[in-house]
Write a protein that holds these residues in place. Structure first.
Motif, PDB file in Angstrom:
ATOM      1  N   ARG A 299       0.666  -1.387  -0.192  1.00 16.53           N
ATOM      2  CA  ARG A 299       0.106   0.003   0.009  1.00 16.53           C
ATOM      3  C   ARG A 299       1.029   0.962   0.166  1.00 16.53           C
ATOM      4  O   ARG A 299       2.258   1.016   0.241  1.00 16.53           O
ATOM      5  CB  ARG A 299      -1.213   0.248   1.115  1.00 16.53           C
ATOM      6  N   PHE A 300       0.148   2.032  -0.978  1.00 14.62           N
ATOM      7  CA  PHE A 300       1.027   3.587  -0.464  1.00 14.62           C
ATOM      8  C   PHE A 300       1.816   4.153   0.744  1.00 14.62           C
ATOM      9  O   PHE A 300       2.576   4.530   0.981  1.00 14.62           O
ATOM     10  CB  PHE A 300       0.689   4.583  -0.756  1.00 14.62           C
ATOM     11  N   ASP A 301       0.516   4.279   1.869  1.00 13.06           N
ATOM     12  CA  ASP A 301       0.792   4.323   2.161  1.00 13.06           C
ATOM     13  C   ASP A 301       1.642   3.413   4.159  1.00 13.06           C
ATOM     14  O   ASP A 301       1.958   3.861   5.014  1.00 13.06           O
ATOM     15  CB  ASP A 301      -0.706   5.023   3.453  1.00 13.06           C
ATOM     16  N   GLY A 311       4.903   4.145  -0.426  1.00 15.20           N
ATOM     17  CA  GLY A 311       5.442   5.534  -1.346  1.00 15.20           C
ATOM     18  C   GLY A 311       5.885   5.035  -2.732  1.00 15.20           C
ATOM     19  O   GLY A 311       5.518   3.820  -3.179  1.00 15.20           O
ATOM     20  N   ARG A 319       2.516  -0.979  -8.141  1.00 17.36           N
ATOM     21  CA  ARG A 319       1.346   0.680  -7.845  1.00 17.36           C
ATOM     22  C   ARG A 319       0.315   0.772  -8.996  1.00 17.36           C
ATOM     23  O   ARG A 319      -0.163   0.306  -9.029  1.00 17.36           O
ATOM     24  CB  ARG A 319       2.400   1.799  -8.243  1.00 17.36           C
ATOM     25  N   LYS A 353      -6.810   7.067  -2.501  1.00 16.81           N
ATOM     26  CA  LYS A 353      -5.609   8.084  -3.448  1.00 16.81           C
ATOM     27  C   LYS A 353      -4.761   8.209  -2.121  1.00 16.81           C
ATOM     28  O   LYS A 353      -5.446   8.854  -0.816  1.00 16.81           O
ATOM     29  CB  LYS A 353      -5.976   8.978  -3.737  1.00 16.81           C
ATOM     30  N   GLY A 354      -3.721   7.630  -1.798  1.00 15.29           N
ATOM     31  CA  GLY A 354      -3.157   8.175  -0.834  1.00 15.29           C
ATOM     32  C   GLY A 354      -2.599   7.345   0.269  1.00 15.29           C
ATOM     33  O   GLY A 354      -1.665   6.875   1.172  1.00 15.29           O
ATOM     34  N   LYS A 355      -3.462   6.256   0.706  1.00 12.92           N
ATOM     35  CA  LYS A 355      -3.454   5.027   1.333  1.00 12.92           C
ATOM     36  C   LYS A 355      -3.290   4.253   0.543  1.00 12.92           C
ATOM     37  O   LYS A 355      -2.542   3.100   1.343  1.00 12.92           O
ATOM     38  CB  LYS A 355      -5.164   5.399   2.199  1.00 12.92           C
ATOM     39  N   TYR A 357      -3.297   3.444  -2.122  1.00 11.72           N
ATOM     40  CA  TYR A 357      -2.671   4.157  -4.183  1.00 11.72           C
ATOM     41  C   TYR A 357      -1.786   4.739  -4.540  1.00 11.72           C
ATOM     42  O   TYR A 357      -2.105   6.152  -3.702  1.00 11.72           O
ATOM     43  CB  TYR A 357      -3.782   3.377  -5.251  1.00 11.72           C
ATOM     44  N   ASP A 358      -1.186   5.130  -5.146  1.00  7.65           N
ATOM     45  CA  ASP A 358      -1.149   5.794  -5.768  1.00  7.65           C
ATOM     46  C   ASP A 358      -1.223   6.984  -6.777  1.00  7.65           C
ATOM     47  O   ASP A 358      -2.076   6.826  -7.689  1.00  7.65           O
ATOM     48  CB  ASP A 358       0.241   5.455  -6.453  1.00  7.65           C
ATOM     49  N   PRO A 359      -1.836   8.549  -5.912  1.00  7.25           N
ATOM     50  CA  PRO A 359      -2.279   8.992  -5.928  1.00  7.25           C
ATOM     51  C   PRO A 359      -2.713   9.982  -7.585  1.00  7.25           C
ATOM     52  O   PRO A 359      -3.210   9.530  -8.183  1.00  7.25           O
ATOM     53  CB  PRO A 359      -2.061  11.161  -4.788  1.00  7.25           C
TER      54      PRO A 359
END
Length: 446
Positions: A299-301, A311, A319, A353-355, A357-359
């Motif tokens: 996860r992105f977070d 990230g 991603r 988004k931002g959680k 996945y990559d926004p």
């Protein structure tokens, strides 16, 4: 060997052989390693150790250097000649450097440990040695499978039929198409990847077409994100094979949406990305896709699995794959207990988004519906009775259940045409086949 309540056989503990002419040292080592759960064998001399090896399967040997009649160097040298796969560790004093060098040369030891030893250090060395040996053996097994791939594919008709007969009748009807794909392996590696990606889908109809749809979404997003041709290909291969690790899961874990499983079952399913990487790591062309498969549930977070990457520490391809995979899973109903519409699935992506996945990639993905005009090659829709040798498939040929029969780009032969007609006869259904127009022919639509 007994099975646990879930029907899974417990792993057999490793067997250690401890060789030393001093009973006190053997006793100390036995107490130390027995508490680690290993099976322990002991010998008071190299000769006794060789006798034990004739009778017992041993994974690792710890031998003292200084022993009468046969020292550690000579003993480990004999072990290396007759049982080269056994890991060899030498216990030696600081005064034995010359003999230690001899042992390294003769016995090709994994490591030597100076007396007096540190308990924690020797335990860690043994763990690492056994794990390295296990990984080496697994890598050799996978390499051997890869080297025999052509032979196995030629025998895939009866081999796969015997392997999965109890699970699916459909596979028996499509195995001949897999055999034909083997004949074109060198010319079209992608075709073979597509075939293997469909094997899991044959176990569970809920997954039918999932890998191909994920690959299509991932390819468009990768191009939109500016990846080069080679990286786009790696993303597509990873998408086609992203669920291959689920081949090891029981059917009951594939029949329910992920969020409807118990915590224990979810934990078992979450291992599939690592298993997928392990299954492909020995194939040179799939090493990069294998890494993307491992990371496609990060996860992105930073709250994903299996490595809790966050990230931009998550590979770009992974991603992309995360978005494409969950977008399709949400609509197929394999993630939640209900199927979402396309608009609802896109809204889910935006919310994550931002959680999850990559926004930036979510924004690009949601632009693809209107921003990317898919360039389709000219094609004609025909029936099997209209087929003739030399025509080339413009689309993947799939069964009514959504299983891949032949990949796009296949040139039809008399044999293939006969296989298609026989398949229609056995299924009692007519296929619509999309082919490229012959040179000079006018494009038609159907």
């Amino acid at each position: 060997m007994t099975e646990d309540a879930c029907g899974v056989q417990p792993e057999t503990p490793a067997t250690l052989l401890l060789v030393d002419d001093e009973a006190s040292i053997l006793s100390s080592l036995r107490r130390l390693f027995r508490s680690e759960g290993y099976r322990i064998l002991t010998a008071e001399s190299g000769a006794k150790g060789l006798e034990i090896l004739e009778q017992e399967k041993v994974d690792l040997i710890i031998s003292d250097m200084r022993m009468p009649e046969m020292d550690g160097a000579a003993f480990l040298g004999k072990v290396k000649e007759r049982w080269p796969r056994i890991v060899r560790i030498l216990l030696t004093g600081y005064a034995d450097i010359t003999s230690t060098i001899a042992a390294i040369n003769q016995g090709e030891i994994y490591r030597y440990i100076a007396k007096p030893w540190d308990d924690t250090d020797i335990i860690l060395n043994v763990r690492q040695a056994l794990e390295q040996n296990r990984l080496k053996a697994e890598n050799e097994r996978l390499q051997a499978l890869t080297e025999k791939q052509n032979h196995e594919l030629r025998q895939l008709n009866e081999g796969l039929e015997a392997l999965v007969e109890q699970r699916t009748g459909e596979l028996r009807q499509t195995v001949s198409f897999l055999e034909l794909a083997q004949q074109n392996l060198k010319k079209s590696y992608l075709n073979t990847v597509k075939v293997f990606s469909g094997l899991l889908e044959m176990r569970n109809k809920n997954l039918s077409g999932h890998s191909r749809r994920v690959a299509d979404h991932a390819r468009k997003l990768a191009i939109r994100a500016g990846l080069n041709e080679s990286d786009v290909q790696d993303v597509v291969f990873a998408a086609l094979l992203h669920d291959i690790g689920k081949m090891a899961l029981p059917d009951r874990l594939l029949e329910k949406p992920f969020y409807n499983l118990t915590m224990e079952d979810q934990a078992e399913v979450m291992k599939h990305s690592v298993k997928g990487e392990m299954a492909l790591m020995a194939i040179e062309q799939l090493q990069t896709p294998a890494k993307l498969i491992r990371a496609h549930h990060e996860r992105f977070d930073g709250n994903g699995y299996p490595d809790r990457l966050a990230g931009f520490g998550i590979p770009m391809g992974a991603r992309i794959l995360a978005i494409a995979n969950e977008f399709d899973a949400l609509q197929a109903g394999t993630l939640q207990n209900k199927k979402l519409s396309e608009a609802e699935a896109r809204a889910w992506l935006v919310e994550g988004k931002g959680k999850r996945y990559d926004p930036a990639l979510v924004d690009l993905f949601n632009e693809t519906k209107s921003a990317i005009a898919e360039t389709r090659e000219p094609e004609i829709a025909i029936k099997s009775y209209q087929l003739r040798p030399g025509l080339v498939l413009a689309r993947d040929l799939v069964s009514g259940e959504g299983y891949l029969l032949l990949a796009r780009g296949h040139a039809l032969t008399d044999s293939l045409i006969e296989q298609i007609r026989q398949f229609e006869k056995s299924e009692g259904a007519s296929l619509t086949i999309y082919v490229r127009p012959p040179t000079g022919a006018k494009e038609k639509t159907s």
